[in-house]
Design an enzyme around this catalytic site. Structure first.
Site, PDB file in Angstrom:
ATOM      1  N   GLU A 230      44.822  22.728  40.052  1.00  0.00           N
ATOM      2  CA  GLU A 230      45.383  21.559  40.705  1.00  0.00           C
ATOM      3  C   GLU A 230      46.716  21.170  40.071  1.00  0.00           C
ATOM      4  O   GLU A 230      46.903  21.305  38.867  1.00  0.00           O
ATOM      5  CB  GLU A 230      44.386  20.408  40.645  1.00  0.00           C
ATOM      6  CG  GLU A 230      43.262  20.636  41.646  1.00  0.00           C
ATOM      7  CD  GLU A 230      42.050  19.752  41.460  1.00  0.00           C
ATOM      8  OE1 GLU A 230      41.371  19.490  42.457  1.00  0.00           O
ATOM      9  OE2 GLU A 230      41.773  19.326  40.338  1.00  0.00           O
TER      10      GLU A 230
ATOM     11  N   CYS B  36      52.715  17.173  37.281  1.00  0.00           N
ATOM     12  CA  CYS B  36      51.709  17.473  36.259  1.00  0.00           C
ATOM     13  C   CYS B  36      51.155  18.856  36.562  1.00  0.00           C
ATOM     14  O   CYS B  36      50.549  19.073  37.616  1.00  0.00           O
ATOM     15  CB  CYS B  36      50.614  16.406  36.323  1.00  0.00           C
ATOM     16  SG  CYS B  36      49.279  16.718  35.172  1.00  0.00           S
TER      17      CYS B  36
ATOM     18  N   CYS C 172      39.049  25.090  30.860  1.00  0.00           N
ATOM     19  CA  CYS C 172      39.496  24.867  29.480  1.00  0.00           C
ATOM     20  C   CYS C 172      38.376  25.314  28.556  1.00  0.00           C
ATOM     21  O   CYS C 172      37.202  25.086  28.852  1.00  0.00           O
ATOM     22  CB  CYS C 172      39.784  23.373  29.277  1.00  0.00           C
ATOM     23  SG  CYS C 172      40.557  22.996  27.696  1.00  0.00           S
TER      24      CYS C 172
ATOM     25  N   CYS D  83      36.168  18.469  25.514  1.00  0.00           N
ATOM     26  CA  CYS D  83      36.298  17.036  25.248  1.00  0.00           C
ATOM     27  C   CYS D  83      35.308  16.307  26.151  1.00  0.00           C
ATOM     28  O   CYS D  83      35.256  16.572  27.353  1.00  0.00           O
ATOM     29  CB  CYS D  83      37.724  16.576  25.492  1.00  0.00           C
ATOM     30  SG  CYS D  83      38.903  17.525  24.509  1.00  0.00           S
TER      31      CYS D  83
ATOM     32  N   CYS E  10      36.338  14.468  29.517  1.00  0.00           N
ATOM     33  CA  CYS E  10      37.270  15.149  30.427  1.00  0.00           C
ATOM     34  C   CYS E  10      36.531  16.015  31.434  1.00  0.00           C
ATOM     35  O   CYS E  10      35.682  16.826  31.066  1.00  0.00           O
ATOM     36  CB  CYS E  10      38.234  15.999  29.604  1.00  0.00           C
ATOM     37  SG  CYS E  10      39.311  17.025  30.613  1.00  0.00           S
TER      38      CYS E  10
ATOM     39  N   CYS F 272      44.426  11.564  35.596  1.00  0.00           N
ATOM     40  CA  CYS F 272      44.208  12.310  34.357  1.00  0.00           C
ATOM     41  C   CYS F 272      42.746  12.616  34.147  1.00  0.00           C
ATOM     42  O   CYS F 272      41.919  11.712  34.207  1.00  0.00           O
ATOM     43  CB  CYS F 272      44.582  11.467  33.141  1.00  0.00           C
ATOM     44  SG  CYS F 272      46.288  11.291  32.865  1.00  0.00           S
TER      45      CYS F 272
END
Ligand code: SAH
Ligand code: SF4
Length: 395
Positions: free
Chosen positions: A116, A129, A136, A140, A143, A371
């Site tokens: 994205e 962004c 990933c 975290c 997230c 975010c």
């Protein structure tokens, strides 16, 4: 798990050169790599630098995708380029536009994976962004991307390709062959590496892509308009200063190792003190002014006045800007956003300590573009299909 494609933890980057007989994608090659490739194709060495300049300008200044349109090259040479190379970008699968003007693109890259990309228009700037990995490897706990396993690193071409696609969609390329791009404010004026992935775990490709973005004869964004956000991959921080020189943002999010270990598990490897030592060196090594400390506001986890005071103490002496990010919720998230009054009290302590601490207004929430909400639909789908298979006993 019938029907579900395997997701591996391996960090794979697909090679730039297509297999046997395929064409090499020019997008993402650095200038020296492009020069080598042109020489390998038969371009006389003496001419190679000039040819790189010409091709570079067509592709990165004017957004041209067809060698035959490169009118300052001889026709035969254009045909030769066309036989050896391609100018290939990832594909926009869908675009959503939020009520606030934020655009979210779902982009498909080789292998059918999706990432994205989010464009955020503001009065004085337009920020893109971009993503550096599919998923990933870090986990975290607040997230959404972290719940998706890493599929692979993006190539440099796929990273700079996101910028080029957004410029296509914004209609922002200057007129081919003549435009300078200097008339009027830019729609896409800033890049933040804050999408999916940990950019410092894909260092070389991120560096090569950002070199292309910063190149004055192409997209020409100043290094001060590019911000790389890291969760704190300490050994790569000095390298970022030296080899990229962009602005740095750090996902700080906690003021004690105990809490940061839980929120940003990479802290177990490089703790707050080690991270801060690396950050202290960054501004002078990169000749940039300030580091951005990102701090996600999680209710009753990291949002007390004592946290705010500890934060001020920890970062004292580092030229810094603090960005408070109200937590963006996602389905199944184990945290809640701090109350607004709590965020304001926290911000007030920072303000009194001399930090203008903007609270980041969540943008594009209605389209899950804020975010930490990014997670590509295919991977979501894959996971749920896998879950279904497991539940029904067919896995
Ligand atoms: N991997 C890099 C860059 C991508 S994340 C990094 O961690 O820095 C971009 C920013 O969004 C980071 O500061 C991250 O901590 C933050 N973020 C992640 N999930 C979030 C959420 N649910 N709400 C608010 N911010 C979030
Ligand atoms: Fe990865 Fe950054 Fe999300 Fe952490 S916050 S899981 S490093 S994308």
């Amino acid at each position: 798990m019938t029907g579900a494609a395997p997701i591996t933890q391996d960090v794979l980057t697909i090679p730039r050169k297509a297999p046997e007989g395929g064409k090499t994608n020019i997008v993402g090659l650095t200038r020296p790599a492009l020069r080598d490739a042109l020489i390998a194709m038969g371009t006389p060495e003496k001419q190679s630098k000039m040819r790189v300049n010409q091709i570079w300008q067509w592709i990165y200044q004017w957004g041209v995708r067809d060698f035959h349109a490169m009118t300052n090259l001889a026709k035969g040479y254009r045909a030769q380029l066309d036989a050896h190379f391609e100018i290939a970008l990832p594909e926009i699968v869908s675009k959503q536009v939020s009520a606030d003007g934020t655009r979210k693109y779902l982009v498909r890259i080789a292998g059918g994976h999706e990432v994205e990309v989010v464009y955020i228009p503001e009065t004085d700037r337009g920020t893109l962004c971009i993503s550096s990995q599919v998923g990933c490897t870090l986990t975290c706990s607040f997230c959404h991307t972290g719940t998706q396993k890493l599929v692979r690193n993006l190539t440099a071409g796929e990273i700079i390709g996101q910028v080029m696609l957004a410029r296509d969609d914004l209609g922002e390329w200057p007129e081919p062959g003549v435009g300078t791009g200097e008339n009027g404010p830019r729609l896409l004026s800033n890049i933040v590496l804050m999408g999916m992935g940990e950019p410092l775990y894909n260092f070389d490709n991120v560096r090569d892509a950002m070199k292309i973005a910063m190149d004055g004869e192409g997209i020409a964004l100043s290094r001060r308009r590019i911000t790389l956000s890291t969760s704190g991959v300490v050994p790569e921080i000095a390298k970022t200063a030296e080899e990229i020189g962009c602005l740095l943002a750090v996902s700080f999010h906690a003021t004690t190792d105990e809490v940061r270990d839980r929120l940003v598990p990479i802290n177990k490897r490089w703790n707050i003190e080690t991270l801060l030592n690396a950050l202290r060196e960054y501004p002078k090594n990169s000749n940039s002014e300030r580091i951005t400390f990102e701090y996600v506001m999680l209710k009753d986890v990291n949002d007390s006045d004592a946290d705010a005071r500890r934060l001020v103490k920890l970062i004292s002496g580092i030229p810094a800007k603090i960005n408070l990010i109200p937590f963006n919720e996602w389905p199944g998230a184990p945290y809640e956003r701090s109350d607004w009054s709590r965020i304001e009290s926290f911000a007030d302590i920072l303000y009194k300590a001399g930090y203008a601490s903007p609270i980041r207004t969540p943008r594009g929430e209605d389209i899950m573009a804020a975010c930490g909400q990014l997670k590509s639909a295919t991977e979501r789908e894959r996971k749920s299909r896998a879950q279904i298979a497991a539940e029904s006993g067919t896995g």
